[in-house]
Design a protein around this motif. Structure first.
Motif: not given
Length: 181
Positions: A72-86, A100-101, A155-156
């Motif tokens: 089990a790998i602990d993935y860190k995921m996020s949406i880089v673009s577009p920014t929040e409420e852009e 970004n993963i 999940s992001t």
């Protein structure tokens, strides 16, 4: 199955050493019990009397070798673009989602993009998603990582963006009209 076999052996050992009582009821019928009853006599067993309990043969079948489990790998995921409420201003409704993963996904893992709870397109191995003709308004995006069996790994957080288009019904190109003077 093993538990039942062990219980059977323990019970047979208990009965082998238990005292047996014998009595005759008023109808002349002979009864045996392991509990003393009024007017019952203890039954003496001779040395050559044996209780032979034939136990079923147990064959242990080795389990089939399973595929080694993936660590089990602990993935860190996020949406880089577009920014929040852009606000994305594009009259064609083109939106690009960049994720970004870390660490990098295994070759058997895939990413899925979800817009407003529905999967957009098929799963892919890279974190760049290009969408076209997205309706104007507010949309929520989530990117999920899946293993080869479809199990969700990570999940992001949800990302809210706003798509601005002049109108969905407006023509793409406006041709200049000649002047009448």
């Amino acid at each position: 199955m093993r538990v039942a076999l062990i219980l059977l052996i323990l019970l047979s050992a208990t009965f082998a050493h238990a005292t047996v009582y014998k009595w005759v009821d008023e109808n002349g019928k002979v009864h045996f019990s392991d509990e003393p009853i009024k007017n019952a006599e203890v039954v003496e067993f001779k040395e050559n009397t044996q209780n032979n309990i034939k136990l079923p043969e147990v064959t242990v079948i080795p389990s089939a070798p399973s595929e080694p489990e993936e660590k089990a790998i602990d993935y860190k995921m996020s949406i880089v673009s577009p920014t929040e409420e852009e606000s994305v201003r594009n009259n064609e409704g083109d939106v690009t989602i960049i994720t970004n993963i870390t660490p990098q996904l295994a070759s058997t893992h895939q990413l899925g993009l979800f817009m407003d709870g529905k999967q957009m397109g098929s799963k892919q191995t890279i974190g760049l998603f290009k969408l076209t003709n997205i309706d104007r308004g507010e949309h929520n995006f989530v990117v999920k990582a899946f293993d080869k069996n479809g199990k969700k790994l990570a999940s992001t957080p949800s990302r809210k963006i706003f798509v601005h288009r002049t109108s969905v019904n407006q023509p793409r190109f406006i041709r200049p009209q000649p002047r009448n003077n």
